[in-house]
Design an enzyme around this catalytic site. Structure first.
Site, PDB file in Angstrom:
ATOM      1  N   SER A  63       0.793  -1.239   0.000  1.00  0.00           N
ATOM      2  CA  SER A  63       0.000   0.000   0.000  1.00  0.00           C
ATOM      3  C   SER A  63       0.822   1.285   0.000  1.00  0.00           C
ATOM      4  O   SER A  63       0.258   2.365  -0.187  1.00  0.00           O
ATOM      5  CB  SER A  63      -0.921   0.026   1.209  1.00  0.00           C
ATOM      6  OG  SER A  63      -2.044  -0.733   0.919  1.00  0.00           O
ATOM      7  N   LYS A  66       0.311   3.443  -2.921  1.00  0.00           N
ATOM      8  CA  LYS A  66      -0.856   4.329  -3.070  1.00  0.00           C
ATOM      9  C   LYS A  66      -0.437   5.803  -3.097  1.00  0.00           C
ATOM     10  O   LYS A  66      -1.139   6.644  -3.645  1.00  0.00           O
ATOM     11  CB  LYS A  66      -1.855   4.060  -1.933  1.00  0.00           C
ATOM     12  CG  LYS A  66      -2.524   2.696  -2.112  1.00  0.00           C
ATOM     13  CD  LYS A  66      -3.347   2.246  -0.927  1.00  0.00           C
ATOM     14  CE  LYS A  66      -3.939   0.873  -1.259  1.00  0.00           C
ATOM     15  NZ  LYS A  66      -4.380   0.108  -0.119  1.00  0.00           N
ATOM     16  N   TYR A 188      -3.738  -2.122 -10.262  1.00  0.00           N
ATOM     17  CA  TYR A 188      -3.648  -1.983  -8.793  1.00  0.00           C
ATOM     18  C   TYR A 188      -2.689  -3.025  -8.198  1.00  0.00           C
ATOM     19  O   TYR A 188      -1.799  -2.694  -7.412  1.00  0.00           O
ATOM     20  CB  TYR A 188      -5.047  -2.113  -8.182  1.00  0.00           C
ATOM     21  CG  TYR A 188      -5.056  -2.140  -6.674  1.00  0.00           C
ATOM     22  CD1 TYR A 188      -4.975  -0.967  -5.930  1.00  0.00           C
ATOM     23  CD2 TYR A 188      -5.121  -3.356  -5.975  1.00  0.00           C
ATOM     24  CE1 TYR A 188      -4.967  -1.000  -4.538  1.00  0.00           C
ATOM     25  CE2 TYR A 188      -5.113  -3.389  -4.589  1.00  0.00           C
ATOM     26  CZ  TYR A 188      -5.040  -2.212  -3.880  1.00  0.00           C
ATOM     27  OH  TYR A 188      -5.021  -2.247  -2.499  1.00  0.00           O
ATOM     28  N   TYR A 240      -4.083   3.563   7.957  1.00  0.00           N
ATOM     29  CA  TYR A 240      -5.438   3.008   8.117  1.00  0.00           C
ATOM     30  C   TYR A 240      -6.040   3.446   9.449  1.00  0.00           C
ATOM     31  O   TYR A 240      -5.890   4.587   9.845  1.00  0.00           O
ATOM     32  CB  TYR A 240      -5.421   1.479   7.992  1.00  0.00           C
ATOM     33  CG  TYR A 240      -4.675   1.016   6.779  1.00  0.00           C
ATOM     34  CD1 TYR A 240      -5.102   1.401   5.515  1.00  0.00           C
ATOM     35  CD2 TYR A 240      -3.544   0.230   6.886  1.00  0.00           C
ATOM     36  CE1 TYR A 240      -4.430   0.993   4.392  1.00  0.00           C
ATOM     37  CE2 TYR A 240      -2.867  -0.185   5.762  1.00  0.00           C
ATOM     38  CZ  TYR A 240      -3.307   0.196   4.520  1.00  0.00           C
ATOM     39  OH  TYR A 240      -2.635  -0.209   3.423  1.00  0.00           O
ATOM     40  N   VAL A 258       1.228  -3.795   3.790  1.00  0.00           N
ATOM     41  CA  VAL A 258       1.189  -5.098   4.479  1.00  0.00           C
ATOM     42  C   VAL A 258       2.440  -5.942   4.225  1.00  0.00           C
ATOM     43  O   VAL A 258       2.592  -6.990   4.833  1.00  0.00           O
ATOM     44  CB  VAL A 258      -0.074  -5.928   4.153  1.00  0.00           C
ATOM     45  CG1 VAL A 258      -1.324  -5.305   4.724  1.00  0.00           C
ATOM     46  CG2 VAL A 258      -0.203  -6.175   2.668  1.00  0.00           C
TER      47      VAL A 258
END
Ligand code: GLU
Length: 304
Positions: A63, A66, A188, A240, A258
């Site tokens: 992530s 992103k 993605y 998060y 992760v």
């Protein structure tokens, strides 16, 4: 500042955490990474690099990617982006579906999975070759042209990525995903599957510490205001539903993945990255968060 001594002290402090937490299991290719891996790198705006442990070993950035897609989309469509994605912390797990139902397919922010899927959809609409553009940005900002996609991780996530497919289909029903879901997921999973080491990662985020300019080359990536906004989003949404706790402990904008990586930005000074594959319940590296907390405590430096 004696960064070498500080990094040694941090390593000693966080090593008891290597045995705690869980390695990400839901992407099978990540589940075999040894839990005692740990690397950390500090890259300063004046060109210094300090490392400890496995700082030159590649891992899956997941992530953290992103932030690269957000950078590209922000550059491409500017403020129009906020019609399709919000800028509030979600307070929910990274792959949660629940909020999307009552918020009508508009993800809370670009740094959770749903938000990043929308951004990936925009990249597909705007670029002929989005995968190439993402890799170009990573290579340009890190100064390392050898950085690449890890096809084994990408293939592995494609098989088990049911929630991400569900998120994309759900948002398509609200007309917030415009391209075919398989195409969106392919791009993605690719950007999540970029392999980097701690040094590449810290170096590649330096443009965010330098008001949008890559310090080494002087090349413009985004405006000062866009860099400010991306840092603000990382501070409020980058970890998060543990973003508040991380801001409280480390006092820096950061982004986790992760794969166990976390990168954090100290504007006008440096970037610091850390990799420890064992994760806490929110999907963030246990040793990584502790290391960044120690870093700002021992150096006395944070954004506050
Ligand atoms: N590729 C992962 C997923 O979509 C990224 C999650 C993360 O790194 O937090 O589930």
């Amino acid at each position: 500042m004696n960064y070498d001594n500080i990094l040694k002290e941090i390593y000693t402090e966080v090593s008891p955490l290597f045995d705690k937490g869980e390695i990400a299991q839901y992407i099978p290719a990540l589940s075999t990474v040894p839990r005692n891996k740990f690397g950390m790198a500090v890259c300063t705006l004046d060109g210094e690099t300090y490392t400890i442990g496995d700082a030159y070993e590649q891992f899956s950035i997941q992530s953290i990617s992103k932030v690269y897609s957000l950078t590209l989309v922000f550059k491409l469509i500017g403020e129009r982006l906020w019609k399709r994605v919000g800028k509030e912390p979600s307070g929910n797990p990274f792959n949660s579906l629940v909020q999307l139902e009552y918020e009508k397919g508009i993800p809370r922010n670009p740094l959770i999975n749903a938000g990043s899927l929308v951004l990936t959809d925009i990249l597909l609409s705007e670029f002929q070759e989005p995968k190439k553009e993402i890799l170009n940005l990573v290579r340009k900002t890190s100064g390392n042209n050898a950085i690449n996609y890890d096809n084994a991780v990408i293939a592995s996530e494609k098989i088990t990525g049911h929630r991400n497919f569900a998120l994309a289909h759900f948002m398509q029903s609200f007309k917030n995903i415009l391209n075919p879901v398989d195409d969106v997921l392919d791009v993605y999973f690719h950007h999540c599957g970029i392999a980097m080491n701690c040094v590449d990662l810290a170096r590649s985020f330096l443009f965010l510490a330098n008001h949008g300019i890559i310090p080494d080359s002087g090349e413009y990536v985004i405006s000062k205001s866009e860099a400010k906004r991306i840092n603000a989003l990382m501070l409020t949404c980058g970890l998060y539903d543990e973003s508040g706790d991380f801001a409280f402990r480390a006092g820096l904008p950061g982004k986790s993945g992760v794969g166990g990586g976390i990168v954090a930005v100290l504007p006008e000074k440096l970037c610091v990255s850390v990799w420890g594959p064992s994760l806490g319940p929110a999907g963030n590296s246990l040793a990584g968060i502790a290391a960044l907390e120690h870093f700002t405590t021992l150096t006395g430096m944070s954004v506050f």
